[in-house]
Structure formats: C-alpha cells, structure tokens
Design an enzyme around this catalytic site. Structure first.
Site, PDB file in Angstrom:
ATOM      1  N   ASN A   1      32.769  44.775  32.659  1.00  0.00           N
ATOM      2  CA  ASN A   1      33.312  45.642  31.612  1.00  0.00           C
ATOM      3  C   ASN A   1      34.470  44.890  30.970  1.00  0.00           C
ATOM      4  OD1 ASN A   1      34.478  47.602  30.043  1.00  0.00           O
ATOM      5  ND2 ASN A   1      35.311  48.793  31.759  1.00  0.00           N
ATOM      6  N   TRP A   2      34.215  44.379  29.763  1.00  0.00           N
ATOM      7  CA  TRP A   2      35.234  43.544  29.116  1.00  0.00           C
ATOM      8  C   TRP A   2      36.369  44.370  28.526  1.00  0.00           C
ATOM      9  CZ3 TRP A   2      32.196  39.321  25.836  1.00  0.00           C
ATOM     10  CH2 TRP A   2      31.389  38.583  26.697  1.00  0.00           C
ATOM     11  N   LYS A   3      36.197  45.669  28.473  1.00  0.00           N
ATOM     12  CA  LYS A   3      37.188  46.575  27.850  1.00  0.00           C
ATOM     13  C   LYS A   3      37.519  46.068  26.436  1.00  0.00           C
ATOM     14  CE  LYS A   3      38.890  47.514  32.442  1.00  0.00           C
ATOM     15  NZ  LYS A   3      39.860  48.241  33.236  1.00  0.00           N
TER      16      LYS A   3
ATOM     17  N   HIS B   1      33.852  56.267  31.871  1.00  0.00           N
ATOM     18  CA  HIS B   1      34.847  55.384  32.502  1.00  0.00           C
ATOM     19  C   HIS B   1      36.186  56.123  32.575  1.00  0.00           C
ATOM     20  CE1 HIS B   1      37.631  52.064  33.071  1.00  0.00           C
ATOM     21  NE2 HIS B   1      36.603  51.393  33.551  1.00  0.00           N
TER      22      HIS B   1
ATOM     23  N   GLU C   1      39.095  55.303  31.960  1.00  0.00           N
ATOM     24  CA  GLU C   1      39.986  55.149  30.793  1.00  0.00           C
ATOM     25  C   GLU C   1      39.551  56.070  29.656  1.00  0.00           C
ATOM     26  OE1 GLU C   1      39.709  50.869  30.571  1.00  0.00           O
ATOM     27  OE2 GLU C   1      40.792  50.770  32.480  1.00  0.00           O
TER      28      GLU C   1
ATOM     29  N   GLU D   1      34.455  54.433  41.030  1.00  0.00           N
ATOM     30  CA  GLU D   1      35.655  53.695  40.663  1.00  0.00           C
ATOM     31  C   GLU D   1      36.891  54.537  40.958  1.00  0.00           C
ATOM     32  OE1 GLU D   1      34.866  50.429  37.681  1.00  0.00           O
ATOM     33  OE2 GLU D   1      35.057  52.235  36.496  1.00  0.00           O
TER      34      GLU D   1
ATOM     35  N   GLY E   1      42.294  48.012  37.783  1.00  0.00           N
ATOM     36  CA  GLY E   1      43.304  47.193  37.113  1.00  0.00           C
ATOM     37  C   GLY E   1      44.628  47.137  37.845  1.00  0.00           C
TER      38      GLY E   1
ATOM     39  N   SER F   1      39.354  46.537  40.918  1.00  0.00           N
ATOM     40  CA  SER F   1      39.982  45.297  41.385  1.00  0.00           C
ATOM     41  C   SER F   1      39.077  44.452  42.279  1.00  0.00           C
ATOM     42  CB  SER F   1      41.319  45.602  42.080  1.00  0.00           C
ATOM     43  OG  SER F   1      42.211  46.208  41.162  1.00  0.00           O
TER      44      SER F   1
ATOM     45  N   GLY G   1      38.843  43.178  34.998  1.00  0.00           N
ATOM     46  CA  GLY G   1      39.625  41.952  34.775  1.00  0.00           C
ATOM     47  C   GLY G   1      38.902  40.669  35.148  1.00  0.00           C
TER      48      GLY G   1
HETATM   49  C1  PEP Z   1      36.862  48.713  35.340  1.00  0.00           C
HETATM   50  O1  PEP Z   1      37.418  48.643  34.270  1.00  0.00           O
HETATM   51  O2  PEP Z   1      35.826  49.390  35.451  1.00  0.00           O
HETATM   52  C2  PEP Z   1      37.430  48.007  36.486  1.00  0.00           C
HETATM   53  C3  PEP Z   1      36.896  48.174  37.667  1.00  0.00           C
HETATM   54  O3  PEP Z   1      38.500  47.184  36.234  1.00  0.00           O
HETATM   55  P1  PEP Z   1      39.188  46.140  37.267  1.00  0.00           P
HETATM   56  O4  PEP Z   1      38.076  45.344  37.902  1.00  0.00           O
HETATM   57  O5  PEP Z   1      40.073  45.299  36.423  1.00  0.00           O
HETATM   58  O6  PEP Z   1      39.927  46.955  38.280  1.00  0.00           O
END
Ligand code: PEP
Length: 260
Positions: free
Chosen positions: A10-12, A97, A99, A169, A175, A214, A236
């Site tokens: 997931n590049w966000k 998600h 976010e 998640e 993050g 993470s 990330g």
């Molecule tokens: C995500 O955005 O779904 C995610 C898991 O981010 P990160 O790996 O940076 O925690």
C-alpha cells in the site's frame, strides 16, 4: 487448505512518475525470484494506468487504495468508480483502511457499500479491519473485529469472501514501528477466521487473512509463519524495492517449504 501467500504493498499518498517507474522496475525484476506467492501493489489512483503498463509482462497484480461507494457513475465530484479502476487494469482494491476510517470518516456501512460495489465490478476487495490501542487496552479487540466484519458479511453475504481478502491491521501498529507479536497476530487472525467459519466453514478455510502493521524484512518470516496468517499488507516498507522484495522473499521461503 492451500490458501497461498499474498504480499500487498500500500503505497498510500507517495510517489511520482519517475520514482514509481524505478520502484516497479525493481519489483518486476525481483519478483521473478518469488514464483510461489502472489504479489500486489496499490499505487495512488493517478498512477494506476502507468503502473498497469509497467506491470504488463509481470505476475504482479495491481490494486487501488480506495473507490467510490456509489454503484453507478455520475455526479460525484472527485470520486472514482469501481468500473473505472477495472478499466485501468486493477484487479484488487483496498476497502476500509484505517486511515480512511479515521481521517475520512468511513463507517462500517460505508465500508460495506464499497466492498459490495467493488465486487460487483469484478474487483477483489481487500477488507481492512483492526482495533485502536484504546480498544485493545479495553479488551474489546474481538468485538471490534466482529462488528467490522459482520457489517460486511451482512451486506455482501459470507459467500462473497470466496472472492475477497481480509487484512487484519491493528491501528496501533500501522506506521508506528510497533508490530503485533506473533501470539497477538495469530489470536486475532484465528478469531477473524472463526467469525467467518461460524457462517461458512469452507469459506473460512479458503479466505486469505493478511497481517498489516509495521511489517519489515526482519519480522515478516515470524509473522507469516503463524498458521492463520496468509501474507501481509505492507505500507512503509513497500516503498523501496529491496525492502518489499525481502518481505516477499520471506513469504516465498515459507510457501516453498509448505509445498515441499
Ligand atoms: C498500511 O498502511 O496498511 C500499513 C500496514 O502500513 P505500515 O506497514 O507502514 O505500518
């Protein structure tokens, strides 16, 4: 069981035409070493069409990060219809998600509508669910996961999960550099699979449940080796080809040993 691993990036809201081209080129080359797993990337919407061209000769699947909850195109300024995502080469789309839920007010009903609309257009939704730190500390993790999942099962039916992915998640791990322990991840994944199994055991044994929060090269193997973890949703660490490919390699080794 034979669910197989899926590693999704997931590049966000990151990237540019130039940096995406370099990243995709690295992934296309490296993923040849990971034939036993499925790999997915989810760039920002404006770059999907270009990404589709870069991935043309590659097994890497393309997904979007979001879609409109409307079932038909029309006067919805700024929104993107599921059929449009299909049209530019997407086969997956992230839905719900954290976010989107926390920053853009998407509630369970909105997430369920998006899930249904995505599937109706032929996309595979990756339904993201997870508890906040407050919810975990209040021992409500399971009820939160159950509520988020049942909102979608109610709207789409449990059969819909034959053609969907679930991503667990924990919001406190996204993050933050803080990862769920293997025990916490396995417990949540087994609970999620159990909720699906309470409606349909066959669907539960076939649905892929990814862990997100993470994930890095140094923790991927232990997380992915949990019985009910079928890969990862990576934020990330999906932005640099070597980091993402190292996570894919961890899944590839586990997949190859499962097949042996
Ligand atoms: C995500 O955005 O779904 C995610 C898991 O981010 P990160 O790996 O940076 O925690």
């Amino acid at each position: 069981m034979a669910r197989g691993y899926l590693v999704a990036g997931n590049w966000k809201m990151n990237g540019s035409s130039a940096s995406n081209a370099a990243l995709l080129e690295g992934l296309v080359r490296g993923v040849a070493e990971c034939p036993a797993i499925d790999v997915l990337v989810c760039p920002p919407a404006v770059y999907l069409e270009a990404a589709h061209r870069h991935l043309a000769a590659s097994p890497i699947a393309l997904g979007a990060q979001n879609l409109s909850d409307q079932s038909k195109p029309g006067a919805f300024t700024g929104e993107i219809d599921a059929a449009m995502l299909n049209d530019v080469g997407c086969s997956y789309v992230l839905v719900g998600h954290s976010e989107r839920r926390t920053l853009y007010g998407e509630d369970d009903d909105c997430v369920a509508r998006k899930f249904v609309v995505a599937q109706a257009a032929g996309l595979i939704p990756v339904l993201c669910i997870g508890e906040t730190l407050d919810e975990r500390e209040a021992s409500t993790t399971e009820s939160v996961l159950q509520r988020q999942l049942e909102a979608v099962i109610e709207a789409a039916g449990v059969e819909a999960f034959r053609n969907a992915v679930i991503a667990y998640e924990p919001v406190w791990a996204i993050g933050t550099g803080r990862t769920a322990s293997t025990e916490q991840a396995q417990a949540a994944h087994a609970f999620i699979r159990g909720v699906v199994a309470s409606k349909d055991a066959k669907v539960a044994s076939s649905v892929r449940v990814l862990y997100g929060g993470s994930v890095k090269a140094d923790n991927a193997a232990s997380l992915f080796s949990c019985e009910d973890v079928d890969g990862g949703l990576i934020g990330g660490a999906s932005l640099k080809a070597p980091d993402f490919l190292a996570i894919c390699a961890a899944a590839q080794i586990l997949a190859a040993s499962r097949d042996a």
